[in-house]
Design a protein around this motif. Structure first.
Motif, mmCIF file in Angstrom:
data_model
loop_
_atom_site.group_PDB
_atom_site.id
_atom_site.type_symbol
_atom_site.label_atom_id
_atom_site.label_comp_id
_atom_site.label_asym_id
_atom_site.label_seq_id
_atom_site.Cartn_x
_atom_site.Cartn_y
_atom_site.Cartn_z
ATOM 1 N N ALA A 364 0.407 2.966 11.537
ATOM 2 C CA ALA A 364 0.225 3.623 10.469
ATOM 3 C C ALA A 364 -0.622 2.977 9.405
ATOM 4 C CB ALA A 364 1.539 4.735 9.717
ATOM 5 N N MET A 365 -0.405 1.792 9.496
ATOM 6 C CA MET A 365 -1.095 1.033 8.477
ATOM 7 C C MET A 365 -2.776 0.494 8.825
ATOM 8 S SD MET A 365 0.464 -2.019 5.975
ATOM 9 C CE MET A 365 -0.057 -2.068 4.302
ATOM 10 N N LEU A 396 4.498 1.011 13.375
ATOM 11 C CA LEU A 396 3.764 -0.366 12.604
ATOM 12 C C LEU A 396 3.590 -1.267 13.915
ATOM 13 C CD1 LEU A 396 5.830 -0.599 9.470
ATOM 14 C CD2 LEU A 396 3.568 0.238 9.487
ATOM 15 N N CYS A 397 2.583 -2.117 13.665
ATOM 16 C CA CYS A 397 2.464 -3.244 14.728
ATOM 17 C C CYS A 397 3.162 -4.325 13.843
ATOM 18 C CB CYS A 397 0.842 -3.625 14.826
ATOM 19 S SG CYS A 397 0.267 -4.138 13.395
ATOM 20 N N TRP A 423 2.285 7.484 3.086
ATOM 21 C CA TRP A 423 1.611 6.740 2.052
ATOM 22 C C TRP A 423 2.177 5.409 1.740
ATOM 23 C CZ3 TRP A 423 -2.363 9.208 -0.423
ATOM 24 C CH2 TRP A 423 -2.580 10.734 -0.315
ATOM 25 N N PHE A 424 1.221 4.505 1.881
ATOM 26 C CA PHE A 424 1.505 2.973 1.617
ATOM 27 C C PHE A 424 1.303 2.824 0.175
ATOM 28 C CE2 PHE A 424 0.661 3.112 6.192
ATOM 29 C CZ PHE A 424 1.739 2.531 6.218
ATOM 30 N N ARG A 437 -2.082 4.716 -0.897
ATOM 31 C CA ARG A 437 -2.927 4.835 -0.017
ATOM 32 C C ARG A 437 -2.516 5.630 1.390
ATOM 33 N NH1 ARG A 437 -4.797 -1.734 -0.083
ATOM 34 N NH2 ARG A 437 -4.908 -1.918 -2.278
ATOM 35 N N LEU A 438 -3.389 6.520 1.789
ATOM 36 C CA LEU A 438 -3.184 7.078 2.894
ATOM 37 C C LEU A 438 -3.123 6.510 4.066
ATOM 38 C CD1 LEU A 438 -2.334 10.177 3.488
ATOM 39 C CD2 LEU A 438 -4.792 10.623 3.838
ATOM 40 N N GLY A 439 -2.163 6.927 4.986
ATOM 41 C CA GLY A 439 -1.853 6.113 6.338
ATOM 42 C C GLY A 439 -1.740 6.827 7.428
ATOM 43 N N GLY A 440 -1.421 6.776 8.664
ATOM 44 C CA GLY A 440 -1.672 7.559 9.755
ATOM 45 C C GLY A 440 -2.792 8.408 10.079
ATOM 46 N N LEU A 441 -2.568 9.347 11.046
ATOM 47 C CA LEU A 441 -3.719 10.316 11.403
ATOM 48 C C LEU A 441 -4.429 11.122 10.374
ATOM 49 C CD1 LEU A 441 -2.859 11.223 15.143
ATOM 50 C CD2 LEU A 441 -4.574 9.688 14.242
#
Length: 448
Positions: A364-365, A396-397, A423-424, A437-441
């Motif tokens: 997601a990041m 997450l990796c 969101w991160f 900061r928006l994450g994911g698809l």
């Protein structure tokens, strides 16, 4: 000072402020390095925007109908692209891109000379304030121009405004991913013809040279999905075994590169298929997952996606793949296994991970593919008594997982289920305002 150039001078002032008193970049501390990098990024985008504006006007003054009065010809060049490329030290392709962007974002006039807005005013606004670069704008203009032939003007205008906003702060690779999803959404009927075109170009060539067999392949997404899944699974299994090795520095330890592991995977698979007596290679998480909306599947409309690929596939391809062995069809909004286990289980289940891939798309990041991610608890299982529920999970990796926990990042989930937004939130030393900061698809999906 010309008002048109105010943003450019402001950006130069920002560079001056970040660099004040320093001889070169080695004398800048981390905070000033970041400030200089941000200011230079804005400055570069503004300079490119002005260059595209000037280039479009040079092209206008060099149009063919002017004959010997063409500006480019008067300067000794065949055309505007050659003039711009030579004088700016770029390629003819770069010069043509500058002209294309400048023409699409410049003010226009009608047949009686009245002033009209730019063809793409939202992109022009983002270029003028340094929020969007010329390369990204050129990609978006190409997409919008293609869609104008198939989609009504109102949807084009809406898509332009949303794309202009959502592309801010994106790398070119992320802009391309956004475009792929948007094009499939706005023109789902165009997915299958494009897919057929790619399939027609599929090929596999083999030849020997320098004592080695060279294999070059090109596959459409449908045919390539099981290849990528199987080879990726082999590589993941090899890395898993490497982590568990007692002595990673032993002479017989596995030190193969990813490229070498992928080559060995193909060799082992072919040997196994020919009846080799060696054991079947271990495949960690080697599964093809094809995703589709239930309504689209039922009605034969829309498109589907394959985990690990940015390219959409047609409904016909989804149905073919769903009928194949080793492929998991993930149909959204249908009844399935329980996705929320509360505190009854510590580890997330396979159906939960499949659902989270629909929301996060992979890490997601950073966006790495699903096969190399794990589901992590947002509220920790032990420390926070966090449940093993979908809304408390995130893909997450390993690198991003450690980055978040070691550097003080927070995660916020807005909404519930696979439609939620991730969101991160950076720590104060990264961003004093802690702007999410928006994450994911969701980064690659238009949100009106």
């Amino acid at each position: 000072m010309t008002e048109h150039l105010v943003p450019l001078h402001d950006a130069i002032d920002r560079v001056d402020a970040a660099w004040a008193g320093a001889g070169d970049a080695t004398h800048l501390d981390r905070g000033r390095l970041l400030a200089a990098n941000d200011a230079l990024g804005v400055l570069r985008r503004l300079v490119e925007a002005l260059q595209s504006e000037v280039s479009a006007e040079i092209a206008h003054e060099s149009r063919v109908e002017l004959g010997p009065e063409s500006l480019a010809r008067q300067q000794g060049y065949r055309n505007a692209a050659q003039l711009i490329a030579t004088t700016t030290g770029t390629s003819a392709g770069d010069a043509s891109r500058l002209v294309k962007v400048g023409e699409a974002t410049a003010a226009r006039t009608d047949l009686i000379g009245d002033r009209l807005p730019a063809k793409y005013p939202a992109l022009q606004e983002r270029l003028a304030c340094g929020q969007l670069g010329v390369q990204a704008a050129a990609l978006l203009i190409g997409l919008l121009d293609r869609l104008r032939l198939k989609v009504d003007r109102a949807r084009i205008d809406e898509a332009e405004a949303l794309l202009a906003d959502q592309s801010i702060g994106m790398s070119l690779d992320d802009v391309r991913r956004l475009m792929t999803r948007v094009e499939a959404h706005l023109d789902p009927d165009g997915v299958e013809p494009k897919q057929d075109e790619v399939r027609a170009r599929r090929s596999l060539t083999m030849f020997e040279r320098d004592g080695a067999l060279h294999v070059n392949g090109v596959f459409d997404i449908e045919a390539g999905a099981p290849i990528r899944a199987a080879i990726g699974g082999y590589v993941n299994a090899a890395f898993g075994a490497r982590k568990e090795a007692v002595d990673p520095d032993a002479p017989d330890a596995d030190h193969r590169t990813v490229a070498q592991l992928q080559a060995d995977a193909l060799s082992e698979f072919c040997a196994h298929l020919l009846g080799c007596e060696s054991e079947r290679p271990a495949l960690a998480g080697a599964t093809v997952v094809v995703r589709v909306d239930l309504g689209d599947l039922t009605e034969g409309t829309g498109f589907g996606t394959v985990d690990g690929s940015d390219q959409p596939v047609s409904i016909a391809a989804v149905r073919r793949m769903a009928a194949s062995g080793g492929v998991i069809p993930c149909v959204l909004d249908s009844d399935g296994e329980i996705l929320d286990w509360g505190r009854e289980r510590r580890l997330f289940t396979r159906p939960q991970k499949l659902a989270l891939v629909e929301r996060d798309g992979g890490c997601a990041m950073c966006g790495l593919p699903p096969a190399i991610t794990k589901v992590h608890h947002i509220a920790w299982w032990q420390r926070d008594a966090g449940p093993t529920d979908l809304d408390n999970g995130i893909l997450l990796c390993e690198t991003c997982h450690h980055r978040i926990h070691d550097n003080g990042w927070d995660i916020r989930i807005d909404g519930t289920g696979i439609r939620a937004r991730v969101w991160f939130i950076p720590p104060p030393y990264v961003d004093p305002a802690r702007t999410p900061r928006l994450g994911g698809l969701a980064r690659y999906t238009l949100a009106a």
